[in-house]
Motif scaffolding. Structure first.
Motif, PDB file in Angstrom:
ATOM      1  N   GLU A   1       0.443 -13.904  12.366  1.00  0.00           N
ATOM      2  CA  GLU A   1      -0.322 -13.032  13.375  1.00  0.00           C
ATOM      3  C   GLU A   1       0.260 -11.684  13.477  1.00  0.00           C
ATOM      4  O   GLU A   1      -0.383 -10.627  13.317  1.00  0.00           O
ATOM      5  N   ARG A   2       1.597 -11.611  13.557  1.00  0.00           N
ATOM      6  CA  ARG A   2       2.461 -10.491  13.734  1.00  0.00           C
ATOM      7  C   ARG A   2       2.069  -9.396  12.491  1.00  0.00           C
ATOM      8  O   ARG A   2       1.998  -8.174  12.696  1.00  0.00           O
ATOM      9  N   GLU A   3       2.418 -10.126  11.418  1.00  0.00           N
ATOM     10  CA  GLU A   3       2.120  -9.180  10.115  1.00  0.00           C
ATOM     11  C   GLU A   3       0.693  -8.652   9.995  1.00  0.00           C
ATOM     12  O   GLU A   3       0.435  -7.808   9.526  1.00  0.00           O
ATOM     13  N   LEU A   4      -0.107  -9.725  10.475  1.00  0.00           N
ATOM     14  CA  LEU A   4      -1.587  -9.463  10.010  1.00  0.00           C
ATOM     15  C   LEU A   4      -2.054  -8.148  10.886  1.00  0.00           C
ATOM     16  O   LEU A   4      -2.845  -7.213  10.865  1.00  0.00           O
ATOM     17  N   ASP A   5      -1.452  -8.265  12.447  1.00  0.00           N
ATOM     18  CA  ASP A   5      -1.517  -7.244  13.322  1.00  0.00           C
ATOM     19  C   ASP A   5      -1.217  -5.748  12.762  1.00  0.00           C
ATOM     20  O   ASP A   5      -1.665  -4.776  12.897  1.00  0.00           O
ATOM     21  N   PHE A   6       0.068  -5.736  12.349  1.00  0.00           N
ATOM     22  CA  PHE A   6       0.569  -4.726  11.948  1.00  0.00           C
ATOM     23  C   PHE A   6      -0.410  -4.036  10.464  1.00  0.00           C
ATOM     24  O   PHE A   6      -0.549  -2.873  10.678  1.00  0.00           O
ATOM     25  N   LEU A   7      -0.689  -5.104   9.603  1.00  0.00           N
ATOM     26  CA  LEU A   7      -1.439  -4.422   8.580  1.00  0.00           C
ATOM     27  C   LEU A   7      -2.734  -3.928   9.119  1.00  0.00           C
ATOM     28  O   LEU A   7      -3.158  -2.625   8.657  1.00  0.00           O
ATOM     29  N   ASN A   8      -3.381  -4.555  10.010  1.00  0.00           N
ATOM     30  CA  ASN A   8      -4.594  -4.048  10.747  1.00  0.00           C
ATOM     31  C   ASN A   8      -4.293  -2.684  11.420  1.00  0.00           C
ATOM     32  O   ASN A   8      -5.165  -1.697  11.132  1.00  0.00           O
ATOM     33  N   ARG A   9      -3.309  -2.602  12.068  1.00  0.00           N
ATOM     34  CA  ARG A   9      -3.035  -1.236  12.845  1.00  0.00           C
ATOM     35  C   ARG A   9      -2.901  -0.161  11.678  1.00  0.00           C
ATOM     36  O   ARG A   9      -3.601   0.924  11.983  1.00  0.00           O
TER      37      ARG A   9
ATOM     38  N   SER B   1      -3.605   8.406   4.417  1.00  0.00           N
ATOM     39  CA  SER B   1      -3.401   7.528   3.207  1.00  0.00           C
ATOM     40  C   SER B   1      -1.980   6.901   3.480  1.00  0.00           C
ATOM     41  O   SER B   1      -0.979   7.569   3.664  1.00  0.00           O
ATOM     42  N   GLN B   2      -1.680   5.577   2.923  1.00  0.00           N
ATOM     43  CA  GLN B   2      -0.425   4.937   2.929  1.00  0.00           C
ATOM     44  C   GLN B   2      -0.200   4.074   2.015  1.00  0.00           C
ATOM     45  O   GLN B   2      -0.937   3.414   1.489  1.00  0.00           O
ATOM     46  N   MET B   3       1.132   3.723   1.748  1.00  0.00           N
ATOM     47  CA  MET B   3       1.381   2.655   0.921  1.00  0.00           C
ATOM     48  C   MET B   3       2.649   2.045   1.459  1.00  0.00           C
ATOM     49  O   MET B   3       3.450   2.095   2.024  1.00  0.00           O
ATOM     50  N   ILE B   4       2.222   0.883   1.652  1.00  0.00           N
ATOM     51  CA  ILE B   4       3.170  -0.262   2.158  1.00  0.00           C
ATOM     52  C   ILE B   4       3.368  -1.324   0.986  1.00  0.00           C
ATOM     53  O   ILE B   4       2.723  -2.034   0.275  1.00  0.00           O
ATOM     54  N   VAL B   5       4.845  -1.452   0.994  1.00  0.00           N
ATOM     55  CA  VAL B   5       5.584  -2.388  -0.103  1.00  0.00           C
ATOM     56  C   VAL B   5       5.768  -3.960   0.819  1.00  0.00           C
ATOM     57  O   VAL B   5       6.252  -3.628   1.669  1.00  0.00           O
ATOM     58  N   LEU B   6       5.349  -4.704   0.165  1.00  0.00           N
ATOM     59  CA  LEU B   6       5.774  -6.107   0.936  1.00  0.00           C
ATOM     60  C   LEU B   6       6.404  -6.791  -0.053  1.00  0.00           C
ATOM     61  O   LEU B   6       5.988  -6.997  -1.459  1.00  0.00           O
ATOM     62  N   TYR B   7       7.332  -7.227   0.401  1.00  0.00           N
ATOM     63  CA  TYR B   7       8.622  -7.840  -0.495  1.00  0.00           C
ATOM     64  C   TYR B   7       9.169  -8.941   0.313  1.00  0.00           C
ATOM     65  O   TYR B   7       9.229  -9.030   1.504  1.00  0.00           O
ATOM     66  N   GLY B   8       9.933  -9.764  -0.302  1.00  0.00           N
ATOM     67  CA  GLY B   8      10.710 -10.951  -0.048  1.00  0.00           C
ATOM     68  C   GLY B   8      10.985 -12.093  -1.023  1.00  0.00           C
ATOM     69  O   GLY B   8      10.399 -11.932  -2.030  1.00  0.00           O
ATOM     70  N   LYS B   9      11.389 -13.042  -0.414  1.00  0.00           N
ATOM     71  CA  LYS B   9      11.830 -14.154  -1.300  1.00  0.00           C
ATOM     72  C   LYS B   9      10.616 -14.910  -1.933  1.00  0.00           C
ATOM     73  O   LYS B   9       9.386 -14.686  -1.198  1.00  0.00           O
ATOM     74  N   ARG B  10      10.788 -15.746  -2.995  1.00  0.00           N
ATOM     75  CA  ARG B  10       9.327 -16.456  -3.620  1.00  0.00           C
ATOM     76  C   ARG B  10       8.929 -17.469  -2.493  1.00  0.00           C
ATOM     77  O   ARG B  10       9.863 -17.923  -1.858  1.00  0.00           O
ATOM     78  N   ARG B  11       7.599 -17.525  -2.659  1.00  0.00           N
ATOM     79  CA  ARG B  11       6.999 -18.764  -2.145  1.00  0.00           C
ATOM     80  C   ARG B  11       7.044 -18.653  -0.531  1.00  0.00           C
ATOM     81  O   ARG B  11       7.098 -19.736   0.171  1.00  0.00           O
ATOM     82  N   ILE B  12       7.071 -17.551   0.180  1.00  0.00           N
ATOM     83  CA  ILE B  12       7.027 -17.710   1.512  1.00  0.00           C
ATOM     84  C   ILE B  12       5.685 -16.997   2.156  1.00  0.00           C
ATOM     85  O   ILE B  12       5.527 -16.736   3.230  1.00  0.00           O
ATOM     86  N   GLY B  13       4.639 -16.743   1.179  1.00  0.00           N
ATOM     87  CA  GLY B  13       3.228 -16.306   1.752  1.00  0.00           C
ATOM     88  C   GLY B  13       2.996 -15.077   1.680  1.00  0.00           C
ATOM     89  O   GLY B  13       1.868 -14.617   2.318  1.00  0.00           O
ATOM     90  N   LYS B  14       3.573 -14.289   0.891  1.00  0.00           N
ATOM     91  CA  LYS B  14       3.039 -12.901   0.598  1.00  0.00           C
ATOM     92  C   LYS B  14       1.700 -12.572   0.005  1.00  0.00           C
ATOM     93  O   LYS B  14       0.890 -11.841   0.639  1.00  0.00           O
ATOM     94  N   THR B  15       1.585 -13.407  -0.925  1.00  0.00           N
ATOM     95  CA  THR B  15       0.347 -13.311  -1.802  1.00  0.00           C
ATOM     96  C   THR B  15      -0.754 -13.761  -0.504  1.00  0.00           C
ATOM     97  O   THR B  15      -2.008 -12.942  -0.556  1.00  0.00           O
ATOM     98  N   GLU B  16      -0.605 -14.752   0.016  1.00  0.00           N
ATOM     99  CA  GLU B  16      -1.596 -15.292   0.838  1.00  0.00           C
ATOM    100  C   GLU B  16      -1.905 -14.115   2.178  1.00  0.00           C
ATOM    101  O   GLU B  16      -3.035 -13.945   2.488  1.00  0.00           O
ATOM    102  N   LEU B  17      -0.890 -13.567   2.494  1.00  0.00           N
ATOM    103  CA  LEU B  17      -1.025 -12.722   3.666  1.00  0.00           C
ATOM    104  C   LEU B  17      -1.802 -11.580   3.265  1.00  0.00           C
ATOM    105  O   LEU B  17      -2.890 -11.125   3.948  1.00  0.00           O
TER     106      LEU B  17
END
Length: 102
Positions: free
Chosen positions: A9-17, A24-40
């Motif tokens: 919810e916190r990450e979705l709230d940030f992205l929606n804001r 125009s903005q570019m947001i880079v999403l990174y992190g370890k494998r298999r933690i849900g970046k794609t699903e987010l």
């Protein structure tokens, strides 16, 4: 395997804001494998005009072509497929200028 979407919810709230800001903005999403970046990201764009693009190990040219194709489909403007750029920077720059037209 069933994908569960929890505790984002916190990450979705940030992205929606960020999405609601008038710039125009570019947001880079990174992190370890298999933690849900794609699903987010997929969850975030479900109800928005947007495109999910996963860059691959293919050439830069192939990844740029994929991005141009997705942008053309999203905007229904075929001329985006013919943009002559050779780098992601040039493509982002071009798209940031043209996105102000829409």
């Amino acid at each position: 395997m069933i994908q569960l979407f929890v505790n984002r919810e916190r990450e979705l709230d940030f992205l929606n804001r960020k999405y609601s800001e008038n710039s125009s903005q570019m947001i880079v999403l990174y992190g370890k494998r298999r933690i849900g970046k794609t699903e987010l990201i997929k969850k975030f764009i479900e109800d928005k005009d947007g495109a999910y693009i996963l860059c691959t190990n293919d050439s830069t040219e192939e990844n740029i072509k994929e991005m141009k194709d997705k942008f053309a489909a999203l905007t229904e403007k075929e001329y985006f497929r013919d943009i002559d750029v050779s780098s992601f920077y040039s493509l982002y720059k071009y798209l940031s200028v043209t996105s102000q037209i829409f």
